[in-house]
Structure formats: structure tokens, C-alpha cells
Design a protein around this motif. Structure first.
Motif, mmCIF file in Angstrom:
data_model
loop_
_atom_site.group_PDB
_atom_site.id
_atom_site.type_symbol
_atom_site.label_atom_id
_atom_site.label_comp_id
_atom_site.label_asym_id
_atom_site.label_seq_id
_atom_site.Cartn_x
_atom_site.Cartn_y
_atom_site.Cartn_z
ATOM 1 N N THR A 151 0.822 -1.208 0.000
ATOM 2 C CA THR A 151 0.000 0.000 0.000
ATOM 3 C C THR A 151 0.857 1.260 0.000
ATOM 4 O O THR A 151 0.579 2.206 -0.753
ATOM 5 C CB THR A 151 -0.944 0.010 1.221
ATOM 6 N N TYR A 152 1.915 1.306 0.833
ATOM 7 C CA TYR A 152 2.777 2.498 0.882
ATOM 8 C C TYR A 152 3.521 2.684 -0.437
ATOM 9 O O TYR A 152 3.631 3.799 -0.962
ATOM 10 C CB TYR A 152 3.773 2.398 2.036
ATOM 11 N N SER A 153 4.036 1.584 -0.979
ATOM 12 C CA SER A 153 4.780 1.675 -2.242
ATOM 13 C C SER A 153 3.883 2.191 -3.359
ATOM 14 O O SER A 153 4.280 3.054 -4.152
ATOM 15 C CB SER A 153 5.350 0.305 -2.613
ATOM 16 N N LEU A 154 2.657 1.664 -3.417
ATOM 17 C CA LEU A 154 1.720 2.086 -4.455
ATOM 18 C C LEU A 154 1.322 3.548 -4.274
ATOM 19 O O LEU A 154 1.236 4.307 -5.245
ATOM 20 C CB LEU A 154 0.480 1.188 -4.423
ATOM 21 N N LEU A 155 1.085 3.959 -3.019
ATOM 22 C CA LEU A 155 0.686 5.348 -2.759
ATOM 23 C C LEU A 155 1.778 6.326 -3.192
ATOM 24 O O LEU A 155 1.500 7.344 -3.839
ATOM 25 C CB LEU A 155 0.375 5.534 -1.277
ATOM 26 N N LEU A 156 3.035 6.030 -2.835
ATOM 27 C CA LEU A 156 4.137 6.920 -3.217
ATOM 28 C C LEU A 156 4.299 6.966 -4.727
ATOM 29 O O LEU A 156 4.527 8.038 -5.311
ATOM 30 C CB LEU A 156 5.434 6.455 -2.561
ATOM 31 N N GLY A 157 4.193 5.799 -5.386
ATOM 32 C CA GLY A 157 4.339 5.766 -6.840
ATOM 33 C C GLY A 157 3.233 6.528 -7.544
ATOM 34 O O GLY A 157 3.491 7.372 -8.416
ATOM 35 N N LEU A 158 1.984 6.253 -7.175
ATOM 36 C CA LEU A 158 0.855 6.940 -7.810
ATOM 37 C C LEU A 158 0.810 8.413 -7.419
ATOM 38 O O LEU A 158 0.398 9.254 -8.217
ATOM 39 C CB LEU A 158 -0.459 6.257 -7.420
ATOM 40 N N GLY A 159 1.251 8.721 -6.193
ATOM 41 C CA GLY A 159 1.251 10.114 -5.746
ATOM 42 C C GLY A 159 2.185 11.004 -6.548
ATOM 43 O O GLY A 159 1.997 12.229 -6.604
ATOM 44 N N SER A 160 3.184 10.401 -7.187
ATOM 45 C CA SER A 160 4.112 11.200 -7.990
ATOM 46 C C SER A 160 3.426 11.756 -9.244
ATOM 47 O O SER A 160 3.843 12.796 -9.782
ATOM 48 C CB SER A 160 5.327 10.362 -8.392
ATOM 49 N N ILE A 161 2.356 11.095 -9.705
ATOM 50 C CA ILE A 161 1.692 11.524 -10.946
ATOM 51 C C ILE A 161 1.032 12.891 -10.807
ATOM 52 O O ILE A 161 1.334 13.815 -11.585
ATOM 53 C CB ILE A 161 0.671 10.458 -11.417
ATOM 54 N N PRO A 162 0.129 13.115 -9.799
ATOM 55 C CA PRO A 162 -0.420 14.458 -9.651
ATOM 56 C C PRO A 162 0.633 15.482 -9.237
ATOM 57 O O PRO A 162 0.469 16.679 -9.486
ATOM 58 C CB PRO A 162 -1.496 14.296 -8.569
ATOM 59 N N CYS A 163 1.728 15.011 -8.635
ATOM 60 C CA CYS A 163 2.828 15.924 -8.309
ATOM 61 C C CYS A 163 3.440 16.495 -9.590
ATOM 62 O O CYS A 163 3.674 17.706 -9.697
ATOM 63 C CB CYS A 163 3.883 15.189 -7.487
ATOM 64 N N PHE A 164 3.672 15.638 -10.583
ATOM 65 C CA PHE A 164 4.183 16.099 -11.877
ATOM 66 C C PHE A 164 3.140 16.962 -12.587
ATOM 67 O O PHE A 164 3.487 17.952 -13.256
ATOM 68 C CB PHE A 164 4.570 14.909 -12.756
ATOM 69 N N MET A 165 1.853 16.589 -12.446
ATOM 70 C CA MET A 165 0.786 17.405 -13.046
ATOM 71 C C MET A 165 0.811 18.821 -12.481
ATOM 72 O O MET A 165 0.678 19.803 -13.221
ATOM 73 C CB MET A 165 -0.585 16.763 -12.759
ATOM 74 N N PHE A 166 0.989 18.924 -11.177
ATOM 75 C CA PHE A 166 1.025 20.234 -10.528
ATOM 76 C C PHE A 166 2.253 21.024 -10.984
ATOM 77 O O PHE A 166 2.169 22.231 -11.259
ATOM 78 C CB PHE A 166 1.048 20.055 -9.007
ATOM 79 N N ALA A 167 3.394 20.343 -11.066
ATOM 80 C CA ALA A 167 4.641 21.022 -11.416
ATOM 81 C C ALA A 167 4.581 21.654 -12.803
ATOM 82 O O ALA A 167 5.175 22.718 -13.029
ATOM 83 C CB ALA A 167 5.810 20.045 -11.336
ATOM 84 N N PHE A 168 3.867 21.029 -13.723
ATOM 85 C CA PHE A 168 3.883 21.521 -15.101
ATOM 86 C C PHE A 168 2.516 22.015 -15.569
ATOM 87 O O PHE A 168 2.237 22.086 -16.765
ATOM 88 C CB PHE A 168 4.432 20.433 -16.025
ATOM 89 N N ALA A 169 1.662 22.385 -14.600
ATOM 90 C CA ALA A 169 0.346 22.944 -14.920
ATOM 91 C C ALA A 169 0.502 24.301 -15.588
ATOM 92 O O ALA A 169 1.418 25.082 -15.271
ATOM 93 C CB ALA A 169 -0.489 23.079 -13.658
ATOM 94 N N GLU A 170 -0.409 24.600 -16.510
ATOM 95 C CA GLU A 170 -0.361 25.862 -17.241
ATOM 96 C C GLU A 170 -1.561 26.760 -16.949
ATOM 97 O O GLU A 170 -1.679 27.837 -17.509
ATOM 98 C CB GLU A 170 -0.298 25.589 -18.755
ATOM 99 N N SER A 171 -2.451 26.306 -16.077
ATOM 100 C CA SER A 171 -3.631 27.106 -15.751
ATOM 101 C C SER A 171 -4.052 26.827 -14.318
ATOM 102 O O SER A 171 -3.638 25.827 -13.713
ATOM 103 C CB SER A 171 -4.793 26.768 -16.697
ATOM 104 N N PHE A 172 -4.903 27.701 -13.792
ATOM 105 C CA PHE A 172 -5.416 27.505 -12.441
ATOM 106 C C PHE A 172 -6.195 26.198 -12.338
ATOM 107 O O PHE A 172 -6.075 25.469 -11.348
ATOM 108 C CB PHE A 172 -6.321 28.684 -12.042
ATOM 109 N N ARG A 212 -3.747 19.559 -7.272
ATOM 110 C CA ARG A 212 -3.637 19.739 -5.829
ATOM 111 C C ARG A 212 -4.727 18.961 -5.093
ATOM 112 O O ARG A 212 -4.498 18.403 -4.021
ATOM 113 C CB ARG A 212 -3.719 21.232 -5.503
ATOM 114 N N PHE A 213 -5.923 18.894 -5.671
ATOM 115 C CA PHE A 213 -7.003 18.100 -5.098
ATOM 116 C C PHE A 213 -6.600 16.624 -5.029
ATOM 117 O O PHE A 213 -6.755 15.970 -3.994
ATOM 118 C CB PHE A 213 -8.268 18.269 -5.942
ATOM 119 N N LEU A 214 -6.034 16.094 -6.125
ATOM 120 C CA LEU A 214 -5.617 14.696 -6.159
ATOM 121 C C LEU A 214 -4.453 14.433 -5.216
ATOM 122 O O LEU A 214 -4.337 13.344 -4.637
ATOM 123 C CB LEU A 214 -5.230 14.299 -7.593
ATOM 124 N N LEU A 215 -3.581 15.432 -5.021
ATOM 125 C CA LEU A 215 -2.430 15.245 -4.141
ATOM 126 C C LEU A 215 -2.836 15.104 -2.682
ATOM 127 O O LEU A 215 -2.055 14.636 -1.857
ATOM 128 C CB LEU A 215 -1.444 16.407 -4.300
#
Length: 492
Positions: free
Chosen positions: A83-104, A111-114
Motif C-alpha cells: 500500500t505504501y509503495s503504491l501510494l508513493l508511486g501513484l502520488g508522484s503523478i499528480p505531483c508532476f501534473m502540478f509542477a507543469f500545470a499551465e492554468s489555475f 492539488r485536489f488529487l495530491l
């Protein structure tokens, strides 16, 4: 905090599991709070309004309440390693989404998914509970929670520096993305470095999934009642995003979300009844019974401890600035450092609360820390511009000590209620911490800071009364092995 059998400098056996797991929690909090110290730069890059920035902050905690419940179910069913391994792995996806977002809108969704990664705390509670005996569970859970929780402070200190290293207006993007990379890499490291239980031990799972098992009709009613505040808080968050609040959601969409939340509540009630209907109306052997009031009191205790921490950490820098700027020249930077002192106590106070609980008893420790929270917030309500800043910081640190120690004392008891449901119990207790944060911050929007501190103190008074009805864990809890034999697990 070390002895021949609990040596923090050891990296083998159960101590290796503790270090690997608090580091997983630490990374999850770095990812979860990666936006906070960079919001000025993020706002400048994407031309965000103050209302949009406030919305991002609200969305950061919105999903964490249901996520902690869901993660509790998953960790009990599939084990903490996966569970922890999966959470950290999947959690990186919205983190990358946030980092390269181009709009509010893209920022808001990411941020909601994070918020889901903020539920990682629950997983480690079960993992540490599997590896440490009852006499050490408090200090072990305290180290896990206190050191892992420091990830938010680490993010505040390190990420602005990383952004500066990359340079330019876009430096914040690479700083946030770097936390996602760390989470993704550590997901694999954690999976291949730990096991769910010591060799030869059994990982007990709930007989049914989807809701906690209870052992009496009264407890069933109690359980359903205690789920209502969780959904009410989600409705409160929706209200804050509606035209009546920050006006992010149109009225018709807000009404739809309200309806969905309460339909989900009815489904949850259905699952609770479904899981418990076959046994709750039948006599349950004494060795298999547990009292749901234990969970309820721990819920309330975490609401006043971690809930007040979430709320106070959010408002304290501005409080110090507004109180001491004119009279004593405190700058915004200084106010931020002074406000950060409240969370700094986590490193020592949370393990300290767990250690005290191991040594002197769970009920006594909860009584002392809750009384300390009550007195601490009553004292904080008296802070004004005529106080020396050093006095104000001293009172804040003293109050913070009892708040953080209280968090340690609560989770020193959580694994001692029912082993196979530790994840679900930890999830519900943790969710109540978020409920407290949302409710207290909502109160703050209507009252002065002094009245805000008094309100927290008033809640602490009622929780102090409730704590007197908790039962000290004694003897053993029973779990059934796959072959039908019973294993007795020591709880004191």
C-alpha cells in the motif's frame, strides 16, 4: 529514548522497518506540502488571484479525509508494504501534473488529487504496530509520526532553495517535480526493503472489507453516528468553494457535490450494516469483543490535538505579524519563523508523548496532554501586542509541546484496540484530525484570534471529560488464525 531493545541508532530488524517507514511518511509530507513555500512564485507565474490561492490551499486537504478512510481499508486488506509503495508511486503523478500545470484549473485538479498522499500516515501506523511490542508501541509510533511529520517543515526550508538553484520564474516547477521523482524512486526502494511482519508472524486481515467490524448493536449505532462529522466536513469544504465562500464552484455544481457527498454517506451506512449484520445481533465471545467508545474517544482526542495543529500552523505567522508588527517591528519573515516554531516541536514532543504513554499508561498520558492543550490555548488567548515577543513564543512552544505529545499519546493506543483493523481505526482517527483542522479554521473566519484560541480550549475541555471514560488497555486482544486457532496479543 534508546535502550538495549529500542536503539534509534540501529538499522536492523524492527528498527530498520521504523526508519524506512518514517522516511516514507516524511517523503509523502514533502510531496503533500511542496506547494506551500512556493505559492508566491506559483501565483506570479500563473497570475493567480488571492481567491484562487486560497482555493488551492483548501483543495490540498479536501481529499485527505475520505482518503484516510480508504487507505485504512486498503492497508488492512493488502498490507503496508504494497500500500505504501503504491501510494508513493501513484502520488508522484499528480505531483508532476502540478509542477507543469499551465492554468489555475490544472493546478486545482492536481492539488485536489495530491490530498490523497496525505493519507500515507495511516499506513505506517499499521506497519509499526506489527513490528513493535505493546511496551514500545508508543515511542515507536511517536518517532514515526513526529519525524515523518517534519517533512512539511523540510519542504518549507529546502524547496525554495532548490527553486533558486534552477533559477528563473519557472524554478518552482523543477523543485516540485523533484519531490515527485524522490517519491517514485522511494516507492521501489521501500517495496524491496521491508516486510509486513517479522518472520513467523501472521498478518491478520478483517473478515470483511468496506467498513469496520463492531461487536454490539450499540457500537453499530455509535459507529454510524461517528461517520456523520466526516461527511459534514466535506460538505463544509464544498460550501467554502461555493459562491457563499471563495466562489470557485458555481451554485448548481456545489449543490450536486453536496448531494453526492450525502449519497456516499448513505452508501457507507449500507456497507457498515452489511459488514456487521451477520454477527452484531448474536452474542460475541468476550475475548473477541472491543468497545467502539475507545475509537470514538481517540477520534475526539486527535481532533483537538492534530486538528488544532493544522489550524494554528496555518494562521500563526499572520497572527504574530499583526500582533507585533507595529509595536515591536516584527517583519513578515520573522513572523513566519516564529509561527513555524509550533510545528518544530514535532521532532521531540510526539515521540515524548508516546514514550510517556508506554511508561505511565495510556489513559493518564491522554489526560495530562489534553489538560495541557486546554491550559495552553487559554494562555495563548491572552497574547496581545503589549507582551514581549519572547513570552509569546514561550507560551506558543509550551502549548505546542502538549499538542504534539497528544498526537503521540493517541497513536500509542490505536494499535492496541483490534490488530486486524488497525489501519481502519488509524484512518478514522486520522480523518478526525483533518475534521478538526477544517472546523477550527472555519471558526477562525468568523472570530478574532483570541476567540479562536478560546474556542479550541473549550473543545479541549469537553475532550478532557471524554478521556476519563476511556479504558486502559489490559491483558490481551484475540485474533483468529487461518486454521481457526486463536492467537493472544499482549496489549500492556
Amino acid at each position: 529514548m534508546s535502550n538495549p531493545t529500542f536503539n534509534l541508532l540501529s538499522f536492523s530488524g524492527k528498527m530498520k522497518i521504523l526508519h524506512m517507514t518514517w522516511l516514507a511518511f516524511f517523503i509523502s509530507f514533502v510531496v503533500w506540502f511542496s506547494h506551500a513555500p512556493l505559492m508566491l512564485a506559483i501565483g506570479k507565474t500563473l497570475n493567480l488571484t488571492d481567491s484562487q490561492i486560497k482555493t488551492i490551499l483548501i483543495l490540498n486537504v479536501a481529499l485527505t479525509i475520505p482518503a484516510r478512510i480508504a487507505i485504512g481499508i486498503l492497508v488492512d486488506k493488502f498490507g503496508p508494504k504494497r500500500t505504501y509503495s503504491l501510494l508513493l508511486g501513484l502520488g508522484s503523478i499528480p505531483c508532476f501534473m502540478f509542477a507543469f500545470a499551465e492554468s489555475f484549473e490544472q493546478l486545482a485538479l492536481a492539488r485536489f488529487l495530491l490530498g490523497f498522499i496525505g493519507a500515507g500516515f495511516v499506513i505506517g501506523i499499521r506497519m509499526v504496530g506489527e513490528w513493535f511490542p505493546a511496551r514500545q508501541i508508543g515511542i515507536a509510533e511517536g518517532v514515526y509520526g513526529g519525524w515523518g511529520n517534519f517533512g512539511s517543515a523540510a519542504a518549507s526550508g529546502a524547496l525554495p532553495l532548490i527553486a533558486l538553484l534552477f533559477g528563473g520564474d519557472e524554478g518552482w516547477r523543477y523543485a516540485v517535480a523533484s519531490t515527485g521523482i524522490i517519491a517514485l524512486v522511494y516507492a521501489f526502494i521501500y517495496y524491496f526493503s521491508v516486510s509486513d511482519t517479522p518472520q513467523g508472524s501472521t498478518y491478520f486481515k478483517p473478515k470483511k472489507s468496506g467498513a469496520m467490524e463492531v461487536t454490539g448493536v450499540g457500537d453499530l449505532i455509535f459507529y454510524i453516528g461517528m461517520t456523520i462529522p466526516l461527511y459534514a466536513t466535506l460538505s463544509l469544504l464544498t460550501w467554502k468553494l461555493s459562491p457563499a465562500g471563495v466562489n470557485m464552484l458555481p451554485g448548481n455544481i456545489a449543490y450536486t457535490i453536496h448531494a453526492f457527498i450525502w449519497v456516499l454517506f448513505l452508501y457507507n451506512v449500507h456497507k457498515i450494516i452489511q459488514v456487521n449484520k451477520d454477527h452484531v445481533f448474536q452474542p460475541v465471545e468476550e475475548i473477541h469483543r472491543y468497545k467502539f467508545k475507545q475509537v470514538t474517544i481517540l477520534n475526539l482526542s486527535y481532533l483537538i490535538t492534530f486538528g488544532s495543529e493544522l489550524a494554528v500552523v496555518s494562521m500563526l505567522p499572520l497572527f504574530f505579524f499583526n500582533t507585533f508588527h507595529e509595536t515591536q517591528g516584527v517583519t513578515m519573515v520573522q513572523a513566519g519563523l516564529l509561527g513555524g516554531s509550533f510545528a518544530f516541536m514535532n521532532m521531540v514532543a510526539r515521540p515524548g508523548g508516546g514514550w510517556f504513554s508506554d511508561r505511565f499508561g495510556r489513559k493518564l498520558s491522554l489526560t495530562i496532554v489534553t489538560a495541557g492543550v486546554l491550559i495552553g490555548f487559554l494562555c495563548m488567548s491572552q497574547i496581545n501586542s503589549s507582551w514581549p515577543v519572547s513570552w509569546a513564543v514561550g507560551v506558543t512552544l509550551a502549548c505546542s509541546f502538549f499538542v504534539q505529545a497528544g498526537c503521540g499519546a493517541v497513536y500509542a493506543m490505536v494499535p492496541l484496540i483490534k490488530r486486524r483493523m488497525t489501519g481502519q481505526i488509524a484512518g478514522m482517527v486520522g480523518a478526525y484530525g483533518n475534521v478538526g483542522g477544517v472546523v477550527f479554521l472555519t471558526v477562525l473566519s468568523f472570530v478574532t484570534p483570541a476567540e479562536f484560541f478560546l474556542a479550541i480550549g473549550a473543545v479541549a475541555f469537553f475532550v478532557l471529560i471524554a478521556v476519563q471514560f476511556i479504558d486502559e488497555p489490559k491483558g490481551h486482544m484475540a485474533e483468529v488464525l487461518e486454521d481457526g486457532t486463536i492467537e493472544m496479543i499482549e496489549v500492556n
